[in-house]
Design a protein around this motif. Structure first.
Motif, PDB file in Angstrom:
ATOM      1  N   GLU A  20       8.631  -0.845 -20.298  1.00 54.71           N
ATOM      2  CA  GLU A  20       9.159  -1.467 -19.080  1.00 54.71           C
ATOM      3  C   GLU A  20       9.740  -0.416 -18.147  1.00 54.71           C
ATOM      4  O   GLU A  20       9.526  -0.457 -16.938  1.00 54.71           O
ATOM      5  N   GLY A  21      10.486   0.529 -18.711  1.00 52.35           N
ATOM      6  CA  GLY A  21      11.080   1.586 -17.899  1.00 52.35           C
ATOM      7  C   GLY A  21      10.019   2.450 -17.247  1.00 52.35           C
ATOM      8  O   GLY A  21      10.142   2.831 -16.084  1.00 52.35           O
ATOM      9  N   MET A  27       5.908   2.245 -10.682  1.00 53.97           N
ATOM     10  CA  MET A  27       5.847   1.337  -9.534  1.00 53.97           C
ATOM     11  C   MET A  27       6.792   1.803  -8.420  1.00 53.97           C
ATOM     12  O   MET A  27       6.474   1.677  -7.246  1.00 53.97           O
ATOM     13  N   THR A  28       7.933   2.367  -8.782  1.00 54.48           N
ATOM     14  CA  THR A  28       8.866   2.880  -7.784  1.00 54.48           C
ATOM     15  C   THR A  28       8.251   4.039  -7.022  1.00 54.48           C
ATOM     16  O   THR A  28       8.326   4.107  -5.791  1.00 54.48           O
ATOM     17  N   VAL A  29       7.601   4.957  -7.722  1.00 52.55           N
ATOM     18  CA  VAL A  29       6.953   6.100  -7.068  1.00 52.55           C
ATOM     19  C   VAL A  29       5.834   5.610  -6.152  1.00 52.55           C
ATOM     20  O   VAL A  29       5.707   6.074  -5.007  1.00 52.55           O
ATOM     21  N   LYS A  68      -1.542  -5.616  -3.001  1.00 53.05           N
ATOM     22  CA  LYS A  68      -1.743  -5.092  -4.358  1.00 53.05           C
ATOM     23  C   LYS A  68      -0.397  -4.787  -5.011  1.00 53.05           C
ATOM     24  O   LYS A  68      -0.200  -5.058  -6.193  1.00 53.05           O
ATOM     25  N   MET A  69       0.528  -4.251  -4.240  1.00 56.30           N
ATOM     26  CA  MET A  69       1.867  -3.970  -4.781  1.00 56.30           C
ATOM     27  C   MET A  69       2.541  -5.263  -5.232  1.00 56.30           C
ATOM     28  O   MET A  69       3.174  -5.294  -6.285  1.00 56.30           O
ATOM     29  N   ASP A  82      14.299  -3.942  -8.292  1.00 60.20           N
ATOM     30  CA  ASP A  82      13.970  -3.094  -9.438  1.00 60.20           C
ATOM     31  C   ASP A  82      13.402  -1.751  -9.006  1.00 60.20           C
ATOM     32  O   ASP A  82      13.542  -0.757  -9.710  1.00 60.20           O
ATOM     33  N   LEU A  83      12.737  -1.735  -7.860  1.00 61.74           N
ATOM     34  CA  LEU A  83      12.099  -0.509  -7.388  1.00 61.74           C
ATOM     35  C   LEU A  83      13.053   0.364  -6.580  1.00 61.74           C
ATOM     36  O   LEU A  83      12.736   1.500  -6.265  1.00 61.74           O
ATOM     37  N   ASN A  84      14.207  -0.151  -6.267  1.00 65.91           N
ATOM     38  CA  ASN A  84      15.207   0.586  -5.512  1.00 65.91           C
ATOM     39  C   ASN A  84      16.197   1.218  -6.491  1.00 65.91           C
ATOM     40  O   ASN A  84      17.322   0.756  -6.655  1.00 65.91           O
TER      41      ASN A  84
END
Length: 94
Positions: A20-21, A27-29, A68-69, A82-84
């Motif tokens: 998950e991490g 996904m953040t990148v 897509k994201m 979560d992406l921040n």
């Protein structure tokens, strides 16, 4: 089945949740790069350096990338918070 997903703004380092991490980090990148590409495209549009056809193609590509994201966030059970990622004293990433 209810998933107890609570965004923390931090990457999960628990060995039990390593996958998950990792998905959150990747996904953040990707989201950060997507935002940078979008900003650069907007600068080019505003500067007038693109033709109408190029503007149309860029707009379509950015919309497809955003779709897509959204799909990937759903697959990995992530949301915008979560992406921040919290960078500590530097503040949030985005």
């Amino acid at each position: 089945m209810v998933n107890e997903h609570k965004p923390t703004g931090k990457i999960a380092l628990d060995p039990e949740k390593a996958e998950e991490g990792l998905s959150q980090l990747v996904m953040t990148v990707i989201e950060l790069l997507r935002q940078l590409v979008e900003r650069q495209a907007m600068r080019r549009v505003e500067s007038g350096s693109l033709t109408e056809e190029e503007i149309e193609k860029v707009g379509e590509a950015l919309m497809n990338l955003e779709e897509k994201m959204e799909e990937l966030k759903e697959i990995f059970n992530l949301d915008d918070d979560d992406l921040n990622i919290d960078l500590g004293p530097l503040g949030n990433l985005m």
